[in-house]
Every structure is written in C-alpha cells, then in structure tokens.
Design an enzyme around this catalytic site. Sequence first.
Site, mmCIF file in Angstrom:
data_model
loop_
_atom_site.group_PDB
_atom_site.id
_atom_site.type_symbol
_atom_site.label_atom_id
_atom_site.label_comp_id
_atom_site.label_asym_id
_atom_site.label_seq_id
_atom_site.Cartn_x
_atom_site.Cartn_y
_atom_site.Cartn_z
ATOM 1 N N ASP A 53 0.857 -1.183 0.000
ATOM 2 C CA ASP A 53 0.000 0.000 0.000
ATOM 3 C C ASP A 53 0.896 1.237 0.000
ATOM 4 O O ASP A 53 1.568 1.536 0.985
ATOM 5 C CB ASP A 53 -0.903 -0.015 1.240
ATOM 6 C CG ASP A 53 -1.864 1.171 1.269
ATOM 7 O OD1 ASP A 53 -1.818 2.009 0.333
ATOM 8 O OD2 ASP A 53 -2.649 1.269 2.233
ATOM 9 N N ASP A 366 32.522 5.036 -58.198
ATOM 10 C CA ASP A 366 31.734 5.798 -57.235
ATOM 11 C C ASP A 366 30.999 6.950 -57.923
ATOM 12 O O ASP A 366 30.794 6.934 -59.138
ATOM 13 C CB ASP A 366 32.648 6.287 -56.093
ATOM 14 C CG ASP A 366 31.936 6.368 -54.752
ATOM 15 O OD1 ASP A 366 31.194 7.339 -54.543
ATOM 16 O OD2 ASP A 366 32.114 5.456 -53.925
ATOM 17 N N ASP A 367 30.624 7.945 -57.164
ATOM 18 C CA ASP A 367 29.793 9.063 -57.619
ATOM 19 C C ASP A 367 30.407 9.765 -58.826
ATOM 20 O O ASP A 367 31.623 9.887 -58.939
ATOM 21 C CB ASP A 367 29.637 10.051 -56.457
ATOM 22 C CG ASP A 367 28.511 11.052 -56.653
ATOM 23 O OD1 ASP A 367 27.884 11.060 -57.726
ATOM 24 O OD2 ASP A 367 28.264 11.829 -55.708
ATOM 25 N N ARG A 443 23.537 18.827 -48.763
ATOM 26 C CA ARG A 443 24.437 18.421 -49.857
ATOM 27 C C ARG A 443 23.803 18.717 -51.218
ATOM 28 O O ARG A 443 23.922 17.968 -52.162
ATOM 29 C CB ARG A 443 24.819 16.940 -49.746
ATOM 30 C CG ARG A 443 26.106 16.560 -50.488
ATOM 31 C CD ARG A 443 26.466 15.102 -50.282
ATOM 32 N NE ARG A 443 27.707 14.756 -50.956
ATOM 33 C CZ ARG A 443 27.805 13.828 -51.917
ATOM 34 N NH1 ARG A 443 26.739 13.147 -52.301
ATOM 35 N NH2 ARG A 443 28.965 13.561 -52.469
ATOM 36 N N TRP A 477 25.055 1.537 -52.078
ATOM 37 C CA TRP A 477 23.787 2.284 -51.971
ATOM 38 C C TRP A 477 23.972 3.369 -50.918
ATOM 39 O O TRP A 477 24.030 3.090 -49.735
ATOM 40 C CB TRP A 477 22.675 1.328 -51.579
ATOM 41 C CG TRP A 477 21.300 1.916 -51.480
ATOM 42 C CD1 TRP A 477 20.858 2.851 -50.612
ATOM 43 C CD2 TRP A 477 20.169 1.570 -52.287
ATOM 44 N NE1 TRP A 477 19.532 3.121 -50.811
ATOM 45 C CE2 TRP A 477 19.081 2.343 -51.841
ATOM 46 C CE3 TRP A 477 19.977 0.660 -53.340
ATOM 47 C CZ2 TRP A 477 17.813 2.246 -52.403
ATOM 48 C CZ3 TRP A 477 18.717 0.565 -53.903
ATOM 49 C CH2 TRP A 477 17.645 1.351 -53.443
ATOM 50 N N ASP A 478 24.049 4.619 -51.345
ATOM 51 C CA ASP A 478 24.361 5.718 -50.436
ATOM 52 C C ASP A 478 23.108 6.501 -50.052
ATOM 53 O O ASP A 478 22.080 6.472 -50.739
ATOM 54 C CB ASP A 478 25.379 6.655 -51.092
ATOM 55 C CG ASP A 478 26.349 7.255 -50.085
ATOM 56 O OD1 ASP A 478 26.025 7.264 -48.878
ATOM 57 O OD2 ASP A 478 27.425 7.722 -50.503
ATOM 58 N N MET A 479 23.206 7.233 -48.943
ATOM 59 C CA MET A 479 22.151 8.136 -48.466
ATOM 60 C C MET A 479 22.841 9.267 -47.713
ATOM 61 O O MET A 479 23.291 9.088 -46.595
ATOM 62 C CB MET A 479 21.175 7.404 -47.546
ATOM 63 C CG MET A 479 20.011 8.263 -47.101
ATOM 64 S SD MET A 479 19.572 7.969 -45.388
ATOM 65 C CE MET A 479 18.026 8.857 -45.293
ATOM 66 N N CYS A 526 25.287 2.323 -47.368
ATOM 67 C CA CYS A 526 26.134 3.451 -46.992
ATOM 68 C C CYS A 526 25.230 4.642 -46.720
ATOM 69 O O CYS A 526 24.224 4.841 -47.408
ATOM 70 C CB CYS A 526 27.119 3.774 -48.113
ATOM 71 S SG CYS A 526 28.150 5.233 -47.803
ATOM 72 N N ASP A 548 32.792 7.334 -43.599
ATOM 73 C CA ASP A 548 33.532 8.080 -44.608
ATOM 74 C C ASP A 548 34.915 8.476 -44.111
ATOM 75 O O ASP A 548 35.754 8.933 -44.890
ATOM 76 C CB ASP A 548 32.762 9.347 -44.992
ATOM 77 C CG ASP A 548 31.681 9.070 -46.026
ATOM 78 O OD1 ASP A 548 31.657 7.959 -46.582
ATOM 79 O OD2 ASP A 548 30.857 9.974 -46.272
#
Length: 731
Positions: A53, A366-367, A443, A477-479, A526, A548
Amino acid sequence: MSIHFDEKSRVFHLQTPGSSYCIQIVRDGYLGHLYWGRRIASYRDSVPFDFIDRGFSPNPDPADRKFSLDNLPQEYPGYGNGDFGIPAYQVAQSTGSEICDFRYQTHRIFAGKPKLPGLPATYIEGEQEADTLELVLEDALTGLRATLIYTVFNKYDAMARSVRFDHTGSDNLTLLRAFSASIDFRDDEYDMLTFYGAHTNERNIARRPLMPGIQSAESRRGASSPQQNPFLALLRPGADEDNGEVYALSLVYSGNFIAQAEVQQYGTTRVSIGINPFGFSWKLTPGESFQTPETIMVYSAQGLGGMSRIFNSLYRTRLSRGKFRDAERPILINNWEATYFDFNADKIEAIAREGKELGMELFVLDDGWFGKRDNDLSSLGDWTVDHRKLPEGLDNLARRITGMGMQFGLWFEPEMVSPDSELYRRHPDWCLHVADRPRTVGRNQLVLDLSRQDVCDYIVGALSDILSSAPITYVKWDMNRHLTEIGSALLPPERQRETGHRYILGLYSVLDQLTSAFPDVLFESCSSGGGRYDPGMLYYMPQTWASDNTDAISRLKIQYGNSMVYPTVSMGAHVSGVPNHQVNRITPLDTRGHVAMSGNFGYELDLTTMSPEEKLTVKSQVALYKDIRPLIQFGEFYRISSPFEGNDAAWSFVSDDKSEAILAFFRVLSQPGEGVPILKCKGLNPDYLYRHHETGKVYGGDELMFAGLTLPRINGDFISLFWRFSKTGAQ
C-alpha cells in the site's frame, strides 16, 4: 520446446541455452514481468510480486489498496489507469480519450518463427530452430488487440520481440506510440551503454550509471543516424569485456527510434525500445493492423564480449540473407578518394588495371558517372550514363574491367533528387515537402518521398535498367542527408505523421524487390559511411560502409564500437591515401592495412601514383588478406584493449574450432619511459599448442591467454603489429 506455460501459477517460462525469461498473468489479466537473466531450470515463485500500500499509487480495485499498476513490474504497460511510467503504447480514440486497458485473452505456443510483413527480421531455416509465444491482449471498450510476439532461438542466447496491433472494433483509432519491447527490472543497479557520434565520428561508446528519471538514445532524423544507434544495454556495475551481466536490446529498424531507461520512484527500472513517438502516429480503421519492428534481446553472463559474439553470430547467419551471407567478400578498389568527380574511362581503367595486378578482385565506380555530375550540385535522380566521361557507355567500361578478370561495381544514391535534375523538373512533388514551406536542402539535394508507390516504382525501374545494362555485381547504396519537411503530397492530413514510417516501409519494399531481382549482386549500404548502420539494413544488404572517415587511427574506435553489435564481415574498411583526406593524418601503410584488414577489406586511393615499394606492400597485404579472409570474416571476434580507454587497441579473430587465430595490436602515440607491455590473447583452446607463423615458435593456448605475449619494443606513432597462430597439436 523452449517455452513452457504452468497453468496453475499462470507463468510463461522462455528459455534460451543460457537465459530465462518469465512472465506471469496477474489477477484480472494483467501481464507482469517476473525475471530475465541467467537460465534457471524452472521458476518456483522465489521472487513473487510484492504488493504494498503506497501513497499516490492508484488502485483498480477500491477494496485492495495494495494492488496498483504503479508498482507492478509489467510486460507491456499503458498509461492513464494507474501506471505513471513510460507507456509502451498509446492509443487515441475518436472521443479524444487516450485510455486503453489491455488484458490477457489467450495465448499460443508453437514451433518456428513468423515473418513480419513488410519489415526486416531475423529468420530461421527450420521450425526446430526456434519456438514462439504469442500473447493476445485486448481492450474491451475499443476492440483493439495487441499480440505480443516472443521468439526464442534454440541455438543462440537471444530472443526476438515485436507487437502486432489488430483493430477488431468499429471506431477509428490512432496509434500514438507503439514500442516493440518494454521490460521492468526490479532494481536500478545498472550502467547504461549506448553509442553516439557524428558523420566521420561514428559509434563512440557512452557508459554511465543509471540515474533517477529518464535517460535515452534516439533519432529524429528519419534514419537510425550516426548520432545514435538503435541499441541499448544495461550492465551490472563492474561488468566488463569478459565478466558480468549484460542485458541488451537491438532494434531491427532503420528510421526514427528511441531506446530509453527510466529509473522510477521506488528504485525500479523500465527499459523500452521502438519507433520514436516523436512525429509519429498511425491511423487504424476497423479491420486494419499495425506491426512494430522487431527487437532482439540478448542476455550475457560473460560481459560485453559474450553479448557481442551472440549478436555477431545471429546477425551474420540469421539476419543477413542470400548467396553472399556465407560467401567470402571480394577485395575492392574504389575510385572515390582517388578521383572524386574528375575522371574518364581511361583513368578508371588504369586504376582498375593496377588493382588487378596487385591482386584485387572488384573495382567500384563511385559518384559522378551519371547525368551531368561534375560536383554535388546536380543530377541525382537522373540515372543515365554521362557520355562526356564514359563516351562508350557504362557497359563498355564494365566489360573492359571484367575482361581483366575483375568484377565491376557501381555507386548509387537512389533515395535522393537534385533540384537541378530532369527528374525534379518533371516531378517537383516527388520529394518530401510540406505545402507553402521552403524545401531544406542538404548536400544540395532533396529526399524522394518513398511513402509514394509511384516514386518507389521509379527507383526500382531506373536501377533495374542500369543493373541489367552491364555486368554489374556490386552496388554501393548511399544516403547522404537526413529527412526534413517530412510530409507527403499524397497522404491526407490525418495521416501526415505516418510519412516517416511509410518512408522506411517504402525503402524496405524497394530493397526487397531489387535484391530479389538481382540475387547475384552484392549490395553494400552506406549513409555518408555509418549513418544508417543498423540491423534493418543488414537484412537487405549484408555489408555496410562503416564510415567516410578512412583514417586508420580514427577507425580504431569506429570499428571497435561497431563490433559491439555488428559482425566483422558486415564492416567495410579501406586503406586510403595520406595525408588522410578527413583528418590530414599521416600513418604508415602497414598500419592502414592492418586496421582495414580487421574488417571487410578494400582500398580507396589512386594506385597509379603509388611508388614501387608501396605497391609491393599493397600486394603483400592483399595476398595476406586472401589467406586469412575466412578467419577475419567468419571467425569469432574478441576485443582485448579498448582505444576508448588508453593509448592502445588490440583485438583478435579465432576460428570456430579454435585452430586458427589472428592477433592485432595498435599503438597510437609513442610514450617515453614505457614499461614492458604484455598482451594476453583471448578465445583460444587452453589445451592446444599454437605455432606463430612468423617465428615458428610454439606456445600453449593457456600460456598465450594467461601469461600473454611480451610485445617487442616499438618506437614511433601509429604503429601496428599483426600475429598469426595455427594449431600444431595438443599439450
């Protein structure tokens, strides 16, 4: 069967090989949490609920002032009818009420593990691998049911938990909170361990004693993020790498999450984890269901090392999927830090040819290969080849490289769109946005609205066309930004707060379609490195670019932190040029190689500009890694010395049968007047004899672990040592 129900005591007892988890049906259908910890043969009521209680603790039964939900350790607590702690769920009704009172209705125990529709989850390859308990709770007034799903793995000291909400009533409801798991501990004598960081500084370790009130790790960024990770562990004071109790929860989810511990008024602790309720709601019309993501719960009595090896093994073999799960991963050369956006086909071919001559197996472009992508100002979303750089097309370049005997891989950032792109000019409503509000860029890009089926269909179609157009066997696969203006042009006002979760569901759908359509392509996740390094992504992509930041000394902490949960084979690690492009540090090529060889190995520099001596070193590194690759990628990982706690780092890899071992040591800065350091191995068989490959000397496994190795005198900063041992007999 590893799940038992005692009809008389109304206790459910779930058992992994080394742990027990006990739940009791209390009084009028409330679920109480009895125990989670080291395995016990059976629960015989040694720690019953103690009802007292207490003032300010309301009572559902006016005749019994001792029973209160405010004091009952609960299994899935709500709010509004006596419990003032963090609720595991919250439901809004059309009346404006948020009171919901779940009571036990029925349960089901069965062999196997159910799939979670639309969500990544651990899996089994046969019903004998796991047993499942489904506890069905219901709120009588609204007709809402919550099915608590527990799966116990028979090989791993791990359990999977999730919740499915089924609306069987007649009125619309809105979920405001739907956690995957909640656990009430009887005391507060714990340290809490979480991860924190930033872009290029991921997976730092935070450990602090629990304090009264709420302490949490969370993301409101639309992704799991480099700032936090969907993980929380409670450690008994004094628990360390090899000893002590650890209770850990890892959420198989890639979006906004929260993991929190609340120390309550009487010294108890409530831990909960799931989708972050910040910015979230989900409308449930009659007949609809909602499934929460899965949480993996691990108990270890062997400290953090024991915890990690459970997570590492489970996630490597029963979360990662497909042909690459058990396949050795190729040694790659990526052109990003070598060329950035400034390249042509001949330059790419020259780097690839050098890589081939040095023994590398995969070239990754790459990019910068698409649209008019000379910088990060344009072209995301326009997945067509830039013929200025590649005049004979992507297929020609890929075949020039595969003709050398190398594989060919390609970078994408499919979830993004540049305002300066043909796609955005055609479909400005396809990005996440809120009407009449500015669109925040990061970006120089916006985020596509993956809650929309047409957007998801476009991504699947565009990438399928590229992947079908050339001999591509790898995708990065980048973000590269997080979500702002989280709204969708297609959702009605009452469903706008669903956008963030629908984005993640759309992403999972896209990944499921693409990985199913291209099973021979190795996908790597990625997000500017480790910004979305989470179990949800590992379900679709068996490896992740860890950061990175390619500086070897920075990577000591990043890779050490990642190893707490994630297997070595999932951790992309590259040798890059010096001075390092992120921190401008100059480190020896041997050290860069040894750090990168402690993960999924590759290079990211201009091989054509290296000296003959450097190329010989690289060639020997590649040859060594090929020899030890099965051990590094699929062996057990042991942390020996933490870079977070001193000037050194050390770890080892040991084969399952204990016959092979790699020992790695890293000294950050040279120190004057040092003593004679000794390094003790871990994970060996004390009854085996081991031969040191470099010297031929033979040592006992017990000697290497308990007496240790005297380190040679080493001078200079950023120095590494690497040892190989093989079983040569028994003592």
